[in-house]
Structures are given as structure tokens and as C-alpha cells.
Design a protein around this motif. Structure first.
Motif, PDB file in Angstrom:
ATOM      1  N   PHE A  49       0.817  -1.212   0.000  1.00  0.00           N
ATOM      2  CA  PHE A  49       0.000   0.000   0.000  1.00  0.00           C
ATOM      3  C   PHE A  49       0.852   1.265   0.000  1.00  0.00           C
ATOM      4  O   PHE A  49       0.372   2.343   0.331  1.00  0.00           O
ATOM      5  N   GLY A  50       2.123   1.113  -0.342  1.00  0.00           N
ATOM      6  CA  GLY A  50       2.984   2.276  -0.486  1.00  0.00           C
ATOM      7  C   GLY A  50       3.799   2.634   0.750  1.00  0.00           C
ATOM      8  O   GLY A  50       4.479   3.661   0.762  1.00  0.00           O
ATOM      9  N   TYR A  51       3.734   1.817   1.787  1.00  0.00           N
ATOM     10  CA  TYR A  51       4.533   2.067   2.993  1.00  0.00           C
ATOM     11  C   TYR A  51       5.902   1.410   2.839  1.00  0.00           C
ATOM     12  O   TYR A  51       6.051   0.397   2.144  1.00  0.00           O
ATOM     13  N   SER A  66       6.210  -0.758   7.697  1.00  0.00           N
ATOM     14  CA  SER A  66       5.393  -1.972   7.785  1.00  0.00           C
ATOM     15  C   SER A  66       5.781  -2.799   9.004  1.00  0.00           C
ATOM     16  O   SER A  66       4.914  -3.318   9.725  1.00  0.00           O
ATOM     17  N   LYS A  67       7.068  -2.924   9.262  1.00  0.00           N
ATOM     18  CA  LYS A  67       7.537  -3.718  10.402  1.00  0.00           C
ATOM     19  C   LYS A  67       7.112  -3.096  11.732  1.00  0.00           C
ATOM     20  O   LYS A  67       6.724  -3.816  12.666  1.00  0.00           O
ATOM     21  N   ALA A  81       4.554  -4.803  14.438  1.00  0.00           N
ATOM     22  CA  ALA A  81       4.961  -5.040  15.834  1.00  0.00           C
ATOM     23  C   ALA A  81       3.939  -4.452  16.796  1.00  0.00           C
ATOM     24  O   ALA A  81       3.602  -5.070  17.816  1.00  0.00           O
ATOM     25  N   LEU A  82       3.434  -3.262  16.488  1.00  0.00           N
ATOM     26  CA  LEU A  82       2.482  -2.602  17.377  1.00  0.00           C
ATOM     27  C   LEU A  82       1.103  -3.263  17.337  1.00  0.00           C
ATOM     28  O   LEU A  82       0.461  -3.462  18.377  1.00  0.00           O
ATOM     29  N   VAL A  89      10.828   6.655  11.696  1.00  0.00           N
ATOM     30  CA  VAL A  89       9.783   5.785  11.159  1.00  0.00           C
ATOM     31  C   VAL A  89       8.486   5.957  11.938  1.00  0.00           C
ATOM     32  O   VAL A  89       7.403   6.084  11.357  1.00  0.00           O
ATOM     33  N   ILE A  90       8.594   5.991  13.275  1.00  0.00           N
ATOM     34  CA  ILE A  90       7.396   6.165  14.102  1.00  0.00           C
ATOM     35  C   ILE A  90       6.715   7.494  13.795  1.00  0.00           C
ATOM     36  O   ILE A  90       5.483   7.571  13.674  1.00  0.00           O
TER      37      ILE A  90
END
Length: 255
Positions: free
Chosen positions: A5-7, A12-13, A17-18, A44-45
Motif C-alpha cells: 500500500f505504499g509504505y 510496515s515492520k 509489531a504494534l 519511522v514512528i
């Protein structure tokens, strides 16, 4: 999970994880469960929070993070996809431009195919002029377009076609001897925006097609002049042919 989806892979990882843990996690714990390098984790977050699929909160002195529930993310991605499709359609419409090139066409089969396509795609109006022997092959298609609400006006040269029920049909009957001089041609103008004119040259059909407005306007007037000539010729045929000057002028016309 989200790369399709473009991420990015890291995004994605982190989300995976969350979303697979019920409790909120701080950055250090996310690194442990996601495998994303510590040097990249905050960047990233931050992107995931900005994209609206991760929420953050300050818990004591630590900032913790939780994933937006999967179903909400699916709904979000679905709506974004639909919006992207709608934007793409609009962008295509904005890029549409008036093609002012003059395109040439050869071979009668290609010209006939274009005539039929232009008739089928017409939404508002069709102006058409041709000889009766060719007109009869497309008459039914024109009748169908008229039933759909398209304004159809035609000029048929050489005789009245049999069984045609068009509302606005004009007939040009050439005078004796004139039919030998007239050259075969066919003209169509659709929606006041596109014209195709075809004529014979050394026994072969050749045509021009364009959306350039000066040509569209010129051929529209050409059609109306021919309609006027057909009406005058029909009403005053005897008088015109008995007037040597008028007869000479009419006999010079090739179209």
C-alpha cells in the motif's frame, strides 16, 4: 504487511509489531519487536503517526505508541484508494486538450470505420452529408442516435433513401448532366467539435479529420450552404436550368 500500500519496509515492520501487541510500547521496545534499527526508529514512528495509523501518548517521562486497529486502517486505505482513483480521473480530464492537428486517413474501410465511431460517440449533434448509395448503410445507426436524443441533420445527394425516418433529412437531386460532374464525398461533424471530410482522388478515398475549430466552423458552413442550395434547387429547378447564366454557375460545382 503494508508495503503493498505504499509504505516502506520499516514502516510496515513497526506497524506489525504494534498491532500484534495489545499494550502500548516505547521506542526501545518497538526496536526489539520490529527489528528496525534504533537509529531509524523515531523517524519511522513519526511518519506512521503523521500518516494516522499509529497513536502516541506521553506516559510519565516516556512516550509510548499503539497501532490504530487493523479494521480502521483497512477502511482508511480503502477510502484513500477511492480518492486516488477519483483524483486520477479528474487529472485525466484536466489534461484533455483540443487537438488542433489535421490528421489524414486513407482507404475507404478506415474512413467508414471512423464515420461509424463518430456517430456512435456523438452525444449532442450529428451533421452529415454523403451520396445516397453510401448513406443507406448508416441510416439505421443515425435513426438510433436520433431516438437517443441526438440532434441529427443530414444532406443526401443523388436521391431519396428508402424507408429512412429521420426528422431533418435534406435531399439534393442533381440536374441532368450535373450528376456526371459531382464528385463523391462524405462529411460528418459531431457535437460541433470534430469534423471528418473525405473525397476521391485518382479513384481512391482520402480524408482529413480534425478538432481544430476553424475547420469545424468552415465545414459546418459548407454543409449549411449545401442545404440551402438543395432547397433552392428543388424549389426553382426549372427556372434555374432555363437561365443560362445560373445553369453555367451550377454546372461548375463539383461538390
Amino acid at each position: 504487511m503494508l508495503q503493498k500500500f505504499g509504505y516502506s519496509q520499516y514502516e510496515s515492520k513497526v506497524y506489525e509489531a504494534l498491532v500484534t501487541h495489545a499494550e502500548a510500547m516505547d521506542a526501545t521496545t518497538i526496536v526489539k519487536h520490529s527489528g528496525v534499527p534504533k537509529a531509524k526508529i523515531y523517524e519511522v514512528i513519526a511518519r506512521l503517526v503523521e500518516k494516522g495509523i499509529v497513536s502516541d501518548a506521553l506516559s510519565g517521562k516516556k512516550r509510548t505508541y499503539v497501532a490504530i486497529p487493523m479494521q480502521i486502517v483497512i477502511d482508511k486505505l480503502t477510502q484513500e484508494f477511492k480518492k486516488d482513483i477519483a483524483d486520477l480521473k479528474k487529472a485525466g480530464e484536466r489534461r484533455a486538450y483540443a487537438d488542433d492537428q489535421v490528421w489524414s486517413l486513407k482507404t475507404d474501410s478506415s474512413i467508414q470505420a471512423y464515420f461509424r465511431q463518430m456517430i456512435e460517440e456523438a452525444e449532442h449533434s450529428i451533421v452529415l452529408s454523403m451520396f445516397v448509395n453510401e448513406f443507406e448503410s448508416i441510416a439505421r445507426l443515425l435513426e438510433e442516435k436520433e431516438k437517443q436524443g441526438v440532434d441529427v441533420e443530414v444532406l443526401v445527394t443523388g436521391g431519396t433513401p428508402k424507408g429512412v425516418l429521420l426528422k431533418n433529412m435534406n435531399i439534393l437531386e442533381p440536374s441532368e448532366g450535373h450528376e456526371m460532374i459531382l464528385e463523391q464525398f462524405k462529411l460528418i461533424i459531431t457535437d460541433g467539435s470534430q469534423v471528418l471530410f473525405a473525397g476521391m482522388e485518382e479513384g481512391n478515398w482520402q480524408a482529413m479529420r480534425t478538432m481544430a475549430q476553424p475547420f469545424v466552423k468552415f465545414f459546418t458552413e459548407f454543409f449549411h450552404h449545401d442545404v440551402a442550395l438543395a432547397a433552392i434547387s428543388k424549389k426553382y429547378a426549372n427556372e434555374l436550368m432555363q437561365d443560362s447564366e445560373m445553369k453555367a454557375l451550377l454546372m461548375r460545382l463539383r461538390y
